[in-house]
Design an enzyme around this catalytic site. Structure first.
Site, PDB file in Angstrom:
ATOM      1  N   TRP A  51      29.234  24.817  65.581  1.00 15.09           N
ATOM      2  CA  TRP A  51      30.027  23.598  65.705  1.00 15.09           C
ATOM      3  C   TRP A  51      30.285  23.261  67.163  1.00 15.09           C
ATOM      4  O   TRP A  51      30.234  22.088  67.554  1.00 15.09           O
ATOM      5  CB  TRP A  51      31.318  23.713  64.890  1.00 15.09           C
ATOM      6  CG  TRP A  51      31.011  24.023  63.451  1.00 15.09           C
ATOM      7  CD1 TRP A  51      31.314  25.159  62.755  1.00 15.09           C
ATOM      8  CD2 TRP A  51      30.260  23.198  62.543  1.00 15.09           C
ATOM      9  NE1 TRP A  51      30.817  25.092  61.482  1.00 15.09           N
ATOM     10  CE2 TRP A  51      30.164  23.902  61.309  1.00 15.09           C
ATOM     11  CE3 TRP A  51      29.667  21.935  62.649  1.00 15.09           C
ATOM     12  CZ2 TRP A  51      29.500  23.380  60.203  1.00 15.09           C
ATOM     13  CZ3 TRP A  51      29.001  21.423  61.536  1.00 15.09           C
ATOM     14  CH2 TRP A  51      28.925  22.140  60.334  1.00 15.09           C
TER      15      TRP A  51
ATOM     16  N   LYS B  18      39.806  23.085  54.639  1.00 12.14           N
ATOM     17  CA  LYS B  18      39.861  24.551  54.670  1.00 12.14           C
ATOM     18  C   LYS B  18      41.282  25.056  54.401  1.00 12.14           C
ATOM     19  O   LYS B  18      41.490  25.913  53.564  1.00 12.14           O
ATOM     20  CB  LYS B  18      39.342  25.059  56.017  1.00 12.14           C
ATOM     21  CG  LYS B  18      37.887  24.644  56.265  1.00 12.14           C
ATOM     22  CD  LYS B  18      37.438  24.920  57.676  1.00 12.14           C
ATOM     23  CE  LYS B  18      36.100  24.286  57.986  1.00 12.14           C
ATOM     24  NZ  LYS B  18      34.967  24.928  57.330  1.00 12.14           N
TER      25      LYS B  18
ATOM     26  N   ASP C 100      38.889  22.421  68.568  1.00 17.23           N
ATOM     27  CA  ASP C 100      38.597  22.235  67.146  1.00 17.23           C
ATOM     28  C   ASP C 100      39.294  23.384  66.418  1.00 17.23           C
ATOM     29  O   ASP C 100      38.960  24.549  66.610  1.00 17.23           O
ATOM     30  CB  ASP C 100      37.086  22.297  66.937  1.00 17.23           C
ATOM     31  CG  ASP C 100      36.666  22.165  65.473  1.00 17.23           C
ATOM     32  OD1 ASP C 100      37.538  22.258  64.579  1.00 17.23           O
ATOM     33  OD2 ASP C 100      35.453  22.012  65.222  1.00 17.23           O
TER      34      ASP C 100
END
Length: 361
Positions: free
Chosen positions: A102, A196, A172
């Site tokens: 990511w 999540k 992030d």
């Protein structure tokens, strides 16, 4: 059918009490005679939901008043472009630490809009550690410094933040948001996909310091400009209404049932300690991450034999321990033990691993 223990990296488990409340309110939210799914986002009653969700997030995370909370769409991946477009506007430079897929994708996107410097990477060892950072290598006039705080695929986490001085730190936090207390004031921007730890897929939360809003590049699309959403209370267009409602229920659960983020961290640490403790003593299973950088949320492990890994995943699924297969770039297994995974779920997993080990030595 009995509910399974879902170890998916996302979308992931939600607290059972949240699902039950959502089910009870599905046809009639608080006497309105309608479902939240059907409500006009401009209605007064929906206003109480989105405002309540923001107020709870501010309270639970202790977000300072000089930060805006934005409820957006497009997944965390859309912010890979929004971040440089909103921030890379003074020197046109930014620093990135590459600790997984990511961060790598975020860096590639930023490189389209300016000079995105890689100050460190753990790619040399398949991202199994967080690289040590040398502040002397940081770009002094960078517009921001970017990290992915918890690496979902590889199971690493930053236990120490880089000291970036006056350069805004951007993180992030998709797979660790709400898992433990975090000092928001140390960051310029925090952002997370909700699927999540917060809610079903469809919502992205951006927490941004006010002085970093309003400087977007001219080419920035209206919908990627944070000012658009900050000026309109996340209501410039129709927000992901139902996902925000579930996020509000999850925040109520953390506040009222769990007892806040300090307590949430205690529970998460206990779960992780149980699983890592077994992995460290096992003769068959091995964790893939260096101990000092282990995530509390995502625990990758292997047997060292691809056929045995596949057998484990198959038998685990048959025993109600689902979505435990590792990411294709790592292989093996990965147990994502987010907030909603109860301690009993990790206990069941460890019991099954012990049994599997005894039968497959």
């Amino acid at each position: 059918m009995a509910r399974v223990y879902n170890f998916s990296a996302g979308p992931s488990m939600l607290p059972e009490s949240v699902l039950k409340k959502a089910a009870a309110e599905m046809l009639d939210y608080e006497g309105s005679g309608q479902s939240v799914m059907e409500m006009s986002h401009r209605s007064k009653i929906y206003g109480t939901i989105i405002e309540g969700a923001e107020a709870l997030l501010r309270e639970v995370m202790n977000i300072p008043d000089n930060y805006k909370v934005l409820f957006l769409q497009g997944g965390a991946s859309t912010q890979f472009a929004a971040i440089p477009m909103n921030l890379m506007t003074k020197s046109g430079k930014a620093d990135y630490v590459i600790t997984g897929q990511w961060a790598k994708k975020a860096h590639a996107e930023a490189a389209r809009y300016g000079q995105a410097n890689v100050v460190a990477s753990s790619a040399d060892k398949t991202f199994t550690y967080i690289p040590k950072l040398d502040p002397s290598t940081f770009t002094k006039d960078a517009d921001y410094f970017y990290i992915c705080m918890n690496n979902t695929i590889y199971g690493t986490v930053y236990h120490e933040l880089p000291d970036t001085g006056d350069v805004p730190l951007v993180a992030d936090i998709s797979s660790c948001i709400l898992s433990r207390p975090i000092d928001v004031s140390k960051f310029g921007v925090l952002y997370a996909g909700a699927q999540k730890n917060m809610a079903p897929a469809g919502l992205t939360v951006v927490i941004v310091r006010e002085d970093l809003i309003g400087n977007a590049m001219d080419i920035t699309p209206t919908m990627l400009n944070w000012k658009t959403h900050a000026d309109n209370g996340s209501m410039f267009n129709t927000p992901p209404c139902y996902t925000i409602y579930i996020a509000k229920l999850v925040l109520e659960w953390i506040k009222n049932e769990v007892g806040g983020l300090d307590k949430m961290y205690e529970i998460n640490k206990k779960k992780a300690d149980l699983l890592y403790g077994f992995l460290d003593s096992s003769e068959l299973f091995k964790g893939t991450v260096v101990p000092e950088d282990r995530s509390l949320m995502n625990v990758p492990f292997v047997t060292g034999d691809a056929d045995l890994d596949a057998k484990f995943v198959k038998e685990a699924t048959e025993n109600g321990l689902v979505n435990i297969k590792g990411h294709r770039t790592v292989g093996g297994m990965r147990a994502s033990i987010y907030n909603a995974m109860p301690y009993e779920g990790v206990e069941k997993l460890v019991e099954f691993m012990k049994k599997f080990e005894a039968e497959n030595k």
